[in-house]
Design an enzyme around this catalytic site. Structure first.
Site, PDB file in Angstrom:
ATOM      1  N   ASN A   1      28.455  45.875  39.561  1.00 20.40           N
ATOM      2  CA  ASN A   1      29.124  44.906  40.315  1.00 20.40           C
ATOM      3  C   ASN A   1      29.466  43.823  39.106  1.00 20.40           C
ATOM      4  OD1 ASN A   1      29.737  42.554  41.477  1.00 20.40           O
ATOM      5  ND2 ASN A   1      28.266  42.612  43.172  1.00 20.40           N
TER       6      ASN A   1
ATOM      7  N   CYS B   1      32.808  36.620  43.401  1.00 20.45           N
ATOM      8  CA  CYS B   1      33.255  37.833  43.703  1.00 20.45           C
ATOM      9  C   CYS B   1      34.693  37.824  44.486  1.00 20.45           C
ATOM     10  CB  CYS B   1      32.250  38.787  44.535  1.00 20.45           C
ATOM     11  SG  CYS B   1      30.858  39.000  43.483  1.00 20.45           S
TER      12      CYS B   1
ATOM     13  N   HIS C   1      36.324  44.604  46.614  1.00 20.34           N
ATOM     14  CA  HIS C   1      34.862  44.261  45.566  1.00 20.34           C
ATOM     15  C   HIS C   1      33.884  45.241  45.612  1.00 20.34           C
ATOM     16  CE1 HIS C   1      32.102  42.047  43.491  1.00 20.34           C
ATOM     17  NE2 HIS C   1      31.099  42.161  44.575  1.00 20.34           N
TER      18      HIS C   1
END
Lengths: 309, 309
Positions: free
Chosen positions: A268, A114, A237
């Site tokens: 996500n 990420c 993020h």
């Protein structure tokens, strides 16, 4: 200076109704909306490989930028930890072939989760400068549907598949400013794959992000000689709605709304989440200065300032 | 300018007598020496992970350079396609923890095989310049003993385990000059892992290297305004004795001895082969200009000039 000239993406139209999935685990829509942050999770088709997602994102980029000749691409970096093959070859080589790029391209994968887009920006700009290259393609594609257990309530409600492609080159509107990075491998166990299945200790990762990211952003601003008020937007993020909200509150109580939250239709998407935000919210904006931050697997984090004159 | 300040390595002392292994496949010592090029293949212990090899090489580097404070390392790149875990986390994060490096380090893996060191040099130098970092650690560790089938005569006689660590920083003696890179994913199938086992089409890879590498070196020299006579030594990937000899003959018939061949005690160590040559033959030499070239998995290749004033 080499900077961000364009960003495109590929988000599969097929996917999971996350409210239905939430109900299966006893979670109501308020929880799915407010805490998880995703009502829909895009899913690649079974026959789509990671490289296929990369190719779709790159083709969208080429379509949006007819002045970019694909044959002029001289470096290609794929940020992924879920590539096509078992370690080797690298996915970037497969993408070179599927896109029909020149064999004069420097192509490699960067293994990061990420935090990967922030690192990837500086890796590709730096590589281009060090090697004298002109047109870079930075691709993110980390389809967690390959590794997430649909019965694991800690992960299956969170992750969506997506890919993004960023054109890096001279005369770019958006430039890379100051950056800061960090790594703590002592937390590696909190996010890892074992026997082909992804495991996440959600509480540990949440705490890590909540402690680390606001402090890291403050440190970045200080190093840049900037105040929070100088930043038009924070594109961090999108781990979950809860983590974005918590980081925003902890960072600055006055204007938490400057932390962009846009993950309802994607979930996500790992290293694709920051470039998806930039594509949708920054490129056509009147913003002058944006802070980005990625954090996750490693544990690893990176934050940077993007700006234009 | 940021360049190569020091190189150290770790080569396991345990391993295989390759003459004994050759005999098992009906190959005599002349063949093992002249064509394969390795009488001994170092092998990591079963309990040693890839990160452990990285740590050994880095510790050797720190021991050789007491002026380098490990806490001053601010970027760590591990070049590997055989990391510790199944894709995630990246091995560089684990190495950060095992070495006790600062958590302020930018750490990631670069996924490349035998071409990886050449790319890695420009990736780490570029990243350092783009992000304003001072001390880089470029580690190579790709232990093929994890994936090679000991019954596969096409691969088991070739590969040795090793790791190297290169300190990149300012005021370095050896600087990075012109570089050229290339990728041809249409040849990906010739070197790949399937179901955990490495497969190589030796004939295809040999032909690829024989056609590509001499031409690439000539192109690099031309782009650099150099003649072959300006290069003191060619340190190319040690795929096998046969390929080094064939590339040397094809490149320049007059001085094939300028192609360094030193793999008898290591075999093909993938991305570690070029830095092993540089450590042993370049660092303490009186050479002024060295050409390096790596080629393999991808297919991928990269060539560069290293020089000092």
């Amino acid at each position: 200076m080499i900077g961000i000239k364009s960003i495109a993406s590929y988000v599969p139209t097929a996917g999971l109704d996350n409210y239905v999935q939430g109900a299966k685990f006893g979670k109501d829509e308020a929880f799915m909306f407010g805490k998880i942050g995703a009502s829909f999770l895009p899913r690649k088709a079974a026959e789509q490989e990671t490289s296929d997602l990369c190719v779709e994102a790159a083709r969208a980029l080429f379509a949006n930028n007819p002045e970019l000749d694909p044959q002029a691409i001289d470096v290609l970096i794929v940020v992924t930890q879920n590539g096509d093959e078992e370690g080797l070859p690298h996915t970037a080589a497969i993408v070179q072939d599927k896109l029909g790029l020149s064999t004069r391209v420097a192509a490699f994968d960067v293994s990061l989760g990420c935090s990967g887009y922030v690192y990837g920006l500086y890796a590709i700009k730096g590589f281009m400068q060090a090697a004298g290259l002109k047109n870079g393609l930075l691709i993110t594609a980390d389809p967690y549907s390959k590794i997430v257990d649909p019965e694991d309530r800690n992960t299956t409600m969170l992750f969506g598949d997506a890919a993004t492609a960023t054109w890096m080159g001279e005369n770019a509107v958006w430039q890379l400013g100051e950056a800061r990075f960090g790594t703590d491998g002592s937390g590696a166990e909190h996010l890892k794959v074992s026997d082909g299945t992804f495991f996440m200790n959600g509480r540990q990762v949440f705490n890590f992000a909540l402690v680390k990211v606001p402090a890291h952003l403050h440190e970045l601003l200080e190093a840049s000689g900037l105040q929070s008020a100088d930043i038009d937007a924070f594109c961090i993020h999108q781990g979950s709605a809860a983590i974005v909200d918590a980081v925003a509150r902890r960072f600055e109580e006055q204007h938490p709304e400057k932390f962009v939250k846009d993950m309802l239709e994607t979930g996500n998407t790992v290293s694709s989440s920051v470039p998806l935000l930039l594509q949708k919210h920054m490129l056509d904006s009147s913003w002058k200065r944006v802070a980005i931050s990625g954090f996750g697997v490693g544990l690893s984090w990176g934050s940077a300032i993007l700006y234009r004159d």
